[in-house]
Write a protein that holds these residues in place. Structure first.
Motif, short mmCIF file in Angstrom:
data_model
loop_
_atom_site.label_atom_id
_atom_site.label_comp_id
_atom_site.label_asym_id
_atom_site.label_seq_id
_atom_site.Cartn_x
_atom_site.Cartn_y
_atom_site.Cartn_z
N LYS A 86 0.83 -1.21 0.00
CA LYS A 86 0.00 0.00 0.00
C LYS A 86 0.87 1.27 0.00
N GLU A 87 1.95 1.22 0.79
CA GLU A 87 2.82 2.40 0.92
C GLU A 87 3.82 2.51 -0.22
N GLY A 88 3.71 1.61 -1.20
CA GLY A 88 4.61 1.69 -2.34
C GLY A 88 5.99 1.13 -2.05
N ARG A 89 6.14 0.44 -0.92
CA ARG A 89 7.45 -0.13 -0.58
C ARG A 89 7.58 -1.57 -1.06
N GLY A 90 6.60 -2.04 -1.82
CA GLY A 90 6.66 -3.36 -2.40
C GLY A 90 5.78 -3.38 -3.64
N ASP A 91 6.12 -4.23 -4.62
CA ASP A 91 5.37 -4.22 -5.88
C ASP A 91 4.32 -5.33 -5.96
N ALA A 92 4.45 -6.32 -5.07
CA ALA A 92 3.47 -7.42 -5.05
C ALA A 92 3.53 -8.10 -3.70
N PHE A 93 2.40 -8.65 -3.27
CA PHE A 93 2.34 -9.36 -1.99
C PHE A 93 1.92 -10.79 -2.23
N ILE A 94 2.68 -11.74 -1.65
CA ILE A 94 2.42 -13.17 -1.83
C ILE A 94 2.14 -13.79 -0.47
N THR A 95 1.07 -14.57 -0.37
CA THR A 95 0.81 -15.30 0.87
C THR A 95 0.14 -16.64 0.57
N ALA A 96 0.44 -17.64 1.39
CA ALA A 96 -0.28 -18.92 1.30
C ALA A 96 -1.18 -19.05 2.52
N GLY A 97 -1.55 -17.91 3.08
CA GLY A 97 -2.33 -17.92 4.32
C GLY A 97 -3.83 -17.93 4.11
N ASN A 98 -4.54 -17.71 5.18
CA ASN A 98 -6.00 -17.69 5.26
C ASN A 98 -6.63 -16.75 4.22
N THR A 99 -7.30 -17.33 3.22
CA THR A 99 -7.83 -16.55 2.11
C THR A 99 -8.82 -15.47 2.55
N GLY A 100 -9.71 -15.84 3.44
CA GLY A 100 -10.71 -14.88 3.92
C GLY A 100 -10.05 -13.69 4.60
N ALA A 101 -8.98 -13.97 5.33
CA ALA A 101 -8.28 -12.91 6.04
C ALA A 101 -7.57 -11.98 5.04
N VAL A 102 -6.96 -12.55 4.00
CA VAL A 102 -6.31 -11.71 2.97
C VAL A 102 -7.34 -10.79 2.35
N LEU A 103 -8.50 -11.38 1.99
CA LEU A 103 -9.57 -10.59 1.38
C LEU A 103 -9.97 -9.43 2.29
N ALA A 104 -10.13 -9.74 3.58
CA ALA A 104 -10.55 -8.71 4.54
C ALA A 104 -9.50 -7.61 4.65
N PHE A 105 -8.25 -7.98 4.91
CA PHE A 105 -7.19 -6.98 5.05
C PHE A 105 -7.02 -6.16 3.77
N ALA A 106 -7.02 -6.84 2.62
CA ALA A 106 -6.73 -6.14 1.36
C ALA A 106 -7.88 -5.23 0.95
N THR A 107 -9.12 -5.74 1.03
CA THR A 107 -10.22 -4.94 0.49
C THR A 107 -10.72 -3.90 1.47
N LEU A 108 -10.69 -4.23 2.77
CA LEU A 108 -11.30 -3.31 3.75
C LEU A 108 -10.30 -2.37 4.41
N GLN A 109 -9.04 -2.83 4.60
CA GLN A 109 -8.16 -2.03 5.45
C GLN A 109 -6.96 -1.41 4.74
N THR A 110 -6.39 -2.15 3.78
CA THR A 110 -5.13 -1.64 3.22
C THR A 110 -5.28 -1.16 1.77
N LEU A 111 -5.28 -2.09 0.83
CA LEU A 111 -5.23 -1.68 -0.57
C LEU A 111 -6.54 -1.07 -1.06
#
Lengths: 335, 335
Positions: A91-116
């Motif tokens: 989000k802060e432009g300090r990375g060009d892509a984020f990769i995770t093999a973690g909890n899909t629902g949690a990624v969706l929540a963090f990415a859509t609601l809080q960060t990106l």
């Protein structure tokens, strides 16, 4: 280019996550990688590999999201997780892509609601699956996040997947079809018939309805369905394949003749498995947010993580976000 | 008891249809069979078998419905077909069950619109599939006829399938589940969530949502979905199994070692196939019309026809229509 890897994502983390990052850094000389997670655990893991000349650093995070964490709660309970920390870097432009093999629902929540957050004009982000079939692959969207869908959402899923197929999977003119119970026009439910009208009017390379058997034969590069139908389709493919392999394994142990036959035919079985190998593509993109996010399966091994990193690298390098923005402009009515 | 068999139904008719009837008449001594179709062709076919002591007669019909005939047109164009003639015999009480391996859409049209008609209180007839899984089977409804469904229809499908599971498949207390993208309450789409509320309040043995993998493990005796989801589920199972067998066959021919292994393991493959054999149950019932109708696959062989006849025999003998009527009374509000 810097890729941010959630090193606390996979079920067996951090070993496969770290090894996958090392493999990727070795293979794609042009990338820098930041591993996010528990500092000392990651240092221990990294020391197991030869990292000479590789551009890998570690960013400490205090907690990690587990598969048991509820997506609805992680925003509040795990703001300092490796997942949230990694997404913030992008989000802060300090990375060009984020990769995770973690909890899909949690990624969706963090990415859509809080960060990106959602891209402008995108009604619903989608989390498609790249499904390996003999001789290739196809993209299925929606993979499950949006059980009830509107026709306009499905068209947007087609737009976003078209951008991904072009820029990452290198298919210059990908075909788009609607998953249905029959090929003929007029088949399907009300949602499918309404969506077909919008698809026809869009600039997408829309080819009509597609049945499961033709999807498995590579009849379309992109298969669109609401999240319920798409998810049941995906899970049925996986569980039928698993059941068949299990039945085979069982019957090939039943008597001596079968055991010998099975042993001789093992390389043939291996070749069958390779053609439907779920780890070939490493992960699935989260499309429609302001950043590149690739989510791998929890059972990812190092190869799957490496492939997911490569998908993220290609998506960032080929400006997938710009391609989605352009595609959206062509289907969304100007306000 | 008299069973009416459409002898012009299967793709290879009338050979498998007639042979199936002969096998059934031999195995189930208590039944009389009427074969409906082109008189001389059926006589020729019957003469190939030893029919001594079997109660089989022929009723001539002038035409036959083909797989290419449009269901919307057959009512007008083929009123003298073996299918229409056979259904009329059941309607007039001159037969206890009708069996056909013909055009499914045409059977639905003739049965629901012209001859047997919908049972009182039934909102939509359903055409479920009996799906073989290792160690048993489950019923899936709707199999495809009703793409868009209402919650009350899905509950009625559960009622009709419960009657069928009890009376024909001999499962005394069959469990009913809703096909969904997750087991947890609240998963699924709006239709599933609304239906769950009605299911809970019904006398059905409702056990909640079910995912594809658990359905394949026999997690429910009856799996309910709207016709689009159910049909895509069914077709995905079939086409994934076909694809896996095709891939195996291909790879087992690839080199000498694999060929030898494959030859030795052939009985093991055969045992795998038997466990998912689509012909084991012969056919699927059309439920919700005023008569017993079993529809077999177009590719039915004699064994499949025989099994379909047995299903019709059991359904008639155990008064499936009475069981459906009783079940309906328990879920339909009294007017």
């Amino acid at each position: 280019m810097r890729i941010i890897v959630d090193a606390m994502g996979s079920d067996a983390c951090p070993a496969p996550d770290v090894e996958g990052a090392v493999l990727a850094a070795r293979e794609y000389g042009d990338i820098e990688i930041t591993l996010v997670g528990e500092q000392s655990a990651l240092e221990t893991e990294l020391r197991k590999h030869n990292t000479l000349g590789l551009q890998i650093d570690i960013l400490h995070s205090d907690s990690a999201v587990t598969m048991e964490d509820k997506p609805s709660e992680v925003l509040r309970t795990k703001p300092d997780s490796s997942m949230a920390t990694g997404l913030n870097l992008v989000k802060e432009g300090r990375g060009d892509a984020f990769i995770t093999a973690g909890n899909t629902g949690a990624v969706l929540a963090f990415a859509t609601l809080q960060t990106l957050k959602r891209m402008e004009g995108v009604l619903r982000p989608t989390f498609p699956a790249v499904i390996p079939i003999p001789g290739g692959n196809f993209i299925l969207a929606d993979g499950g996040g949006n059980a009830d869908c509107r026709p306009e959402w499905l068209v947007q899923f087609g737009v976003m997947c078209t951008a991904y197929a072009r820029r990452v999977l290198k298919k210059p003119n990908p075909t788009v079809a609607l998953l249905s119970n029959g090929e003929e026009e007029g088949k399907g439910n009300e949602l499918i018939r309404k969506t077909a009208v919008l698809m026809e009017a869009s600039p997408l390379h829309y080819i009509g309805n597609i049945e499961p058997k033709d999807a498995l034969r590579g009849g379309a590069d992109i298969v669109i369905a609401d999240g319920l139908l798409g998810n049941v389709f995906l899970k049925t493919l996986e569980s039928m394949a698993t059941m068949m392999f299990d039945l085979l394994r069982e019957q090939l142990k039943a008597d001596t003749r079968s055991k010998i036959g099975g042993a001789l035919a093992r390389p043939a079985f291996r070749r069958v498995y390779m053609q439907v190998d779920p780890f070939e593509y490493g992960g699935a993109p989260l499309l429609g947010v302001n950043g590149v996010v690739i989510v791998g399966h929890g059972r990812s091994n190092a190869k799957a993580i490496k492939n997911a990193i490569n998908q993220g690298r290609l998506a960032a390098e080929n400006d997938i976000l710009g391609a989605i923005r352009e595609g959206m402009a062509a289907v969304n009515p100007t306000p």
